[in-house]
Design an enzyme around this catalytic site. Sequence first.
Site, PDB file in Angstrom:
ATOM      1  N   CYS A 454       0.827  -1.207   0.000  1.00  0.00           N
ATOM      2  CA  CYS A 454       0.000   0.000   0.000  1.00  0.00           C
ATOM      3  C   CYS A 454       0.863   1.259   0.000  1.00  0.00           C
ATOM      4  O   CYS A 454       0.443   2.307  -0.491  1.00  0.00           O
ATOM      5  CB  CYS A 454      -0.944   0.009   1.194  1.00  0.00           C
ATOM      6  SG  CYS A 454      -0.098  -0.224   2.781  1.00  0.00           S
ATOM      7  N   HIS A 827      -1.037   0.954   7.572  1.00  0.00           N
ATOM      8  CA  HIS A 827      -1.576   0.964   6.208  1.00  0.00           C
ATOM      9  C   HIS A 827      -1.498   2.387   5.650  1.00  0.00           C
ATOM     10  O   HIS A 827      -1.585   3.363   6.390  1.00  0.00           O
ATOM     11  CB  HIS A 827      -3.033   0.484   6.241  1.00  0.00           C
ATOM     12  CG  HIS A 827      -3.695   0.460   4.898  1.00  0.00           C
ATOM     13  ND1 HIS A 827      -3.281  -0.366   3.878  1.00  0.00           N
ATOM     14  CD2 HIS A 827      -4.748   1.166   4.405  1.00  0.00           C
ATOM     15  CE1 HIS A 827      -4.057  -0.174   2.818  1.00  0.00           C
ATOM     16  NE2 HIS A 827      -4.939   0.744   3.112  1.00  0.00           N
TER      17      HIS A 827
END
Length: 996
Positions: A454, A827
């Site tokens: 990510c 994330h």
Amino acid sequence: MDKILEAVVMSSYPNNVKQGLVRRVIEAAKQPMDSEQCWSMLELSTKLYLTGDTKYKREIGKEVLEVYGHYHPEEFEEFFNVRFLLSLLQEGYGPLGKRSHYVLDYIQLGLQFVLESPSANSIFSLLRIEVLRKVCERPSPKQCAKISKLLTQHPQCIPTGKHQLLFCQQLIRSIGQFQCVSEGEEEIMEFLEQVNKVSGLLQRIWRTQTSAILPSLKELFTIISSTEEQEAPSNALASVVQFVPLELMDGVIRNLTNDDSITDVQMMMAIGRMIDWVSWPLGKNIDKWIIALLKGLAAVKKFSILIEVTLSKIEKVFSKLLYPIVREGALSVLQYMLLSFQHSHEAFHLLLPHIPRLVASLKKEDSNSATSSLEQLAELIHCMFFRFSGFPDLYEPVLEAVKALPVPNEDRIKHLLGQNAWTSQKNELACFYPRLASKSETGKIGLINLGNTCYMNSIIQSLFMASDFRHSVLNLTEGNSQPLMTKLQWLFAFLEHSQRPAISPESFLSASWPPWFTPGAQQDCSEYLKYLLDRLHEEEKTGKRIYQKLKESSLMSQAVEHHYLNKTLIEKMFGGKMMTKIRCLKCLNVSSREEAFTDLSLAFPPLDRNVRGSTSILPVEEICPQFIEPPENAGQLMGSPWIQRKAPMASDHAAPSMSVETLGFQEPGEATNPIRGNDVGLDAAKDPLSTFGEQACAPKDSRSVPDLINYFLSPERLTAENKYHCEKCASLQDAEKVAELTEGPHYLILTLLRFSFDPRTMKRKKILDNVSIPVVLKLPILVAPEETEEVCQCGKDGAVPGSGFMTVVYDLCSVVVHSGVSSESGHYYCYSRECTDTVPQGQPQDGVPKPASDKQLDFEIQWYLFNDTRVSFSSFESVSNVTSFFPKDTAYVLFYRQRPGRQSCLLHKALAEAGRLHGEPSLHKDLMEAISKDNVLFLQEQEKEARNRAAYISALPKSPLWWRDLDRDKDDDSSSGGCSPAAGGGGSGSFHGLVF
């Protein structure tokens, strides 16, 4: 005497009178009498018991039978013979069409009087065969319960040997066809009691004959895995599993999951029907068996089955939390389903619309069960927030619903996620990442997460949304001798033109991978961005220069070509320059060094430092979103006085410094500032969006991006161990160091240094401070004295004569957000928008783009949220508030785009000219063909997937009703997904709240 009894029973006398007469007859029956009289009385009492049309008649028949069985045993044994019983069991009793339903009750009643008779064994042998035959005929729940009662009271009648095994299997098949045909509470209770009696008989048999358990379970699995059944098997089968010893569980599950004769469709059918068993109120250990089978499937890597079953059943399981009687088991299954489904957010996101309503219902219930479930549910939700961060728009209502509930610590969350994952090898699930049926409604394309990538996806999307950079990359021609840039061009081209909802950046990842990164581990997106830009820059320097390609395409004028002769694309787009000056505090000699940068790394000032009142040489200015009309005179913008920040250096011109400004709303009673007053087109007090504007501005007691820039540009004292070696003094001296921006990049990249090394934990910790992000930033740039009087007419920047500084205005275009508490975990996702020079649908005039007003830049340009494969519409309000709702989600890397101005005039002209001549970038032939072929391939894949999925899904069992038309989850029109409170408040005593 039989005639007298029959006359009394059939008479119209009141029952109390009849009872007295019957009592006399019964008393007389206790006396010795001949065999014929006994037979007559036994026949009459049998008739009354089996065909009596009232309960009273049947009770009289029962009493007489019991008296004769007790006082006339020989006659009773002779009457209650094998032939008579066989006739009763095979032919029934009573007129045709009205056969008695009490035969089994009658036999059970009579057996107690012949247990010691010589004919007992013959009767037991007969019954062992007949009960097996009866069960094979699939009797009703009521008749099955009578058989179970008979065999429980008289275990001698239970079939033995092979017949016993067959009996167990056929009894399970009968249970599989049980249905309750009534919604009445008494009938429901009776049905549950009947099922309990039948399953209790199986438990009794299994206790004495453990060898019958596994064959029985095999028969059970055959039933629930069958794909040929017209009707789904009854959830009453759940009552069978509860009596299987748990010590057999591991072996049973291992045999099932390793049986090659069981197809995936059969296994999916079986586990789907087992999950429906969470609706069964009397089941014990049902949740343990369901979870064990799910774990068993994970152990043999049957991930496709687990995914399909989870996605199709998880909402049904979730809805059962409304009902206290099945809540505990449903919650256990839900916890495992969610905590194990870690490769994708799909399962959790299915529940998001239902969570607030369920939480409200449980709070209203206010029971111990509801309170405990709420706490467990909140823990589960926070685990999912932690695992699937980056969805602030979806999570906000859920977070609001559970905000008053306890929040687990990170160690607890990691423990739960770690112990429930299907596999520790994330690459095993690579092919099971979320399937997206269609492109996002935004028209944008997502990027597939290839295993903690990510950090790369968010950077690529931010670079892609930097439209000037994107267009330049897409305009590259073939044979540019830049392999990494070519891969980026292909990636951008697919993001622009692919029909896929999301594409894989695998090829670009392998080419741009920093060699010190650990595969599969989370990385620092800022570190990756620096490495990527440096690679692209160095590659262009050693290969063919981009400007040569632009020259060959006649896209650049000679003047522009000369100005950018020695610049790479990375330098043109992201390159800026900074002057570092060090002044010796003894001799006041100043040494300076100019260096290039592609991003500014902004440290957080110490907590005890008042940034806003600091002595920054270049205080920054931010512009909050509001309606601002561009000034007619560019120089008007520089009308505010510059604040003296430090004593001028010996070699400097004595000149006031210039602010890095943040334009906001004027406070009441505040002195009018030319920047804040003359340039504002609307009165802030009357601005309908003033509230939003104030929220976007940094509160006085919080930090903002300009605060961090001011701190970055503030003078730094070099003393003690950090003394400066002055060449003029030829010794270490105290000194003052300051940085000044001398050239603003086209795209300004700001990295907020949130990660610092903690020597106690030996880890990089994260600064979670909320930082206000201005949508428009005005940055002062130091220019040569001879340039300060020049103002480019294509922008609205300017300079104060003699000040040495001029203003460059930047518009926010991307924000990369890190969710988590460490750079090694968490994330990344990003908010982005496309900032352009021109008013929408506006036409350039004289080759110079018309600047967009602040109003259009602030509000009319659509924001998007990029989170791996998911792309959704968003807003600047969401950007501003994300940390307020989710404290671990903090802005990390910011992209600002420079508005047309003096420094960027040539580049803006070149970009505008290229855009006017060629419009959208034209891709070379090979790239266009590759995209076209992939789009055709995607359509073919969709068709094939649709066919396969339809076949796969059709195999999934429908959730059966254990009684008809009582599936309240779907019948309640006010409930979406079955998460509204059931009738009666869902209390444990409300049978209308049970859903099966």
